[in-house]
Design a protein around this motif. Structure first.
Motif, mmCIF file in Angstrom:
data_model
loop_
_atom_site.group_PDB
_atom_site.id
_atom_site.type_symbol
_atom_site.label_atom_id
_atom_site.label_comp_id
_atom_site.label_asym_id
_atom_site.label_seq_id
_atom_site.Cartn_x
_atom_site.Cartn_y
_atom_site.Cartn_z
ATOM 1 N N ASN A 68 0.906 -1.414 0.321
ATOM 2 C CA ASN A 68 0.144 -0.125 -0.255
ATOM 3 C C ASN A 68 0.589 1.430 -0.159
ATOM 4 N N THR A 69 2.114 1.462 0.682
ATOM 5 C CA THR A 69 3.123 2.717 0.833
ATOM 6 C C THR A 69 4.317 1.939 0.581
ATOM 7 N N THR A 104 1.536 -6.077 8.034
ATOM 8 C CA THR A 104 3.529 -5.368 8.159
ATOM 9 C C THR A 104 4.386 -5.378 7.312
ATOM 10 N N ILE A 105 5.310 -4.645 7.969
ATOM 11 C CA ILE A 105 6.146 -3.693 7.700
ATOM 12 C C ILE A 105 7.348 -4.055 7.418
ATOM 13 N N GLU A 135 10.914 -6.585 0.442
ATOM 14 C CA GLU A 135 10.118 -5.885 0.811
ATOM 15 C C GLU A 135 8.950 -5.442 0.074
ATOM 16 N N VAL A 136 9.036 -5.395 -0.737
ATOM 17 C CA VAL A 136 8.053 -5.269 -2.257
ATOM 18 C C VAL A 136 7.188 -7.015 -2.144
ATOM 19 N N ASP A 164 2.784 -4.610 4.276
ATOM 20 C CA ASP A 164 1.460 -3.272 3.348
ATOM 21 C C ASP A 164 2.594 -1.969 3.661
ATOM 22 N N VAL A 165 3.381 -1.651 3.987
ATOM 23 C CA VAL A 165 4.785 -0.966 4.215
ATOM 24 C C VAL A 165 5.411 -0.946 3.595
ATOM 25 N N ALA A 166 6.138 -0.908 3.242
ATOM 26 C CA ALA A 166 8.034 -1.395 2.321
ATOM 27 C C ALA A 166 8.670 0.519 2.705
#
Length: 412
Positions: free
Chosen positions: A14-15, A136-137, A148-149, A174-176
């Motif tokens: 998402n981000t 998750t981040i 990470e993605v 959800d976030v990287a």
């Protein structure tokens, strides 16, 4: 090798937050996602000032922080079991995966098991996750895996002695948070190996088969082929690797070069989420059991031979690669440009210290049958490769690699 549908597809967080120092945004981002957080990382990272600073940042934002600092390379299933046993009774609101690919894959695997229970084996395969997982981040500390993605968590089943994967869009972080400053202290050998891995992702993603998937395939298959969007990421990633791979190996403190390579690795992760990898990765996995060579070095060493074998089947892609890498000028034929691109990729691999032959990795003719039999069982990767990947093809390719035969042959 034609995307007749004109389709474009990527799966992504998402981000994505990229840039030097951006790890300092962790606390604020995490506070918007929950009240309790579990950080999974390895022992080396847990002893750094950066780790302590991130824990302090999370705490200052009012989060309850737990940590699992025993993550191991080539993520063993036992790591996932240990996290589930320790934290399963009271799961966190979110998980932070901090470290290399294995640490981030541990976070993704645990996000499934801590939400749905059971054994991680229950979720191996494509789209076997029932639904949304623990948020998750992902924060990478190496520039290479792109974990990470990605929508993959690679787990080594230490009882069955084989690598397995959770492959599901539900586990994309959800976030990287991608902070090149975290890679400055990365050991030189690991820097080179992870950069070679990212370069191989970009090459194999750019030359992967476009599969023109049906709606059913898009909904049920992870690797649905190269497409318009993945090509955009490939081109940018290759351009950055061409500019900075040599520099990051020669001058590890060069933050601009670190940023380029880390952004290229991010691009590569965005690509393989959809295209998957191909022959170099299919062959490297069984080859690794022989010489125990680091993954990035193994795929890098195979790449010169895989590229030569694939070039006749992906002539336009390799020719375009020459222009991206700045070596296509003055060359008119697709084949000449493709060969120039392959030669430039070899220069980049050599700059990273990757051996451009296979004998030094412990591979000999005695291993060919074993490697070939195993390689062709990786069906998702086999189907991505532009050249037909048979046992005979793999054995001939290995023979070229052991002989260090990088002449311009039409077929292995």
């Amino acid at each position: 090798m034609e995307n007749t549908l004109g389709i474009g597809l990527v799966r992504q967080p998402n981000t994505v937050l990229f840039g030097p120092g951006q790890r300092r945004q962790l606390g604020r981002i995490a506070a918007s996602m929950g009240k309790s957080v579990l950080i999974v990382t390895d022992e080396r990272m847990a002893g750094t000032d950066s780790f302590a600073d991130m824990v302090a940042d999370l705490t200052a934002q009012g989060l309850t922080v737990d940590s699992f600092t025993e993550a191991l390379p080539d993520l063993p299933r036992s790591n996932v079991l240990a996290v589930a046993e320790r934290f399963g009774a009271n799961p966190p609101d979110l998980i932070v995966g901090l470290g290399g690919g294995s640490c981030m894959d541990l976070a993704k695997a645990c996000s499934v098991v801590l939400r749905f229970g059971g054994d991680v084996r229950d979720y191996f395969g494509e789209f076997a996750v029932p639904g949304p997982t623990v948020p998750t981040i992902a924060i990478p500390t190496t520039g290479g895996t792109g974990a990470e993605v990605t929508n993959l968590a690679i787990v080594f089943d230490d009882e069955k002695q084989m690598k397995m994967a959770i492959a599901d869009a539900s586990i994309v972080p959800d976030v990287a948070i991608i902070d090149p400053e975290l890679t400055v202290t990365c050991p030189p050998g690991l820097t080179a190996a992870t950069a070679a891995d990212a370069l191989s992702h970009l090459v194999e993603g750019f030359t992967a088969r476009p599969k023109n998937p049906s709606p059913d395939q898009l909904a049920t298959e992870v690797y649905v082929g190269k497409n318009r969007i993945t090509d955009v990421f490939c081109e940018e990633g290759l351009r950055l690797m061409n500019r900075s791979l040599g520099t990051v190996v020669e001058t590890p403190s060069d933050l601009a070069a670190r940023s380029d390579v880390m952004f290229a690795a991010y691009c590569a992760g965005m690509v393989i989420n959809t295209t998957g990898t191909a022959a170099a990765h299919a062959i490297q996995s069984p080859m690794a059991s022989i010489g125990h060579t680091p993954h990035g070095i193994g795929v890098g060493a195979l790449l010169p031979y895989v590229m030569r074998a694939n070039q006749p089947y992906a002539r336009e892609e390799f020719a375009r690669m020459a222009d991206i890498l700045g070596v296509g000028g003055g060359l008119e034929s697709l084949d000449d440009k493709g060969r120039a691109a392959i030669a430039r990729i070899e220069e980049l691999l050599a700059a990273a210290g990757v051996p451009l032959e296979l004998e030094s990795l412990g591979v000999s003719e005695a291993h060919f049958d074993q490697i070939a039999r195993s390689a062709v069982t990786a069906r998702r990767l086999v189907l991505n490769n532009p050249a037909p990947l048979t046992e005979d093809f793999v054995k001939k390719l290995l023979a070229r690699g052991v002989a260090n035969d990088r002449s311009w042959w039409a077929a292995p």
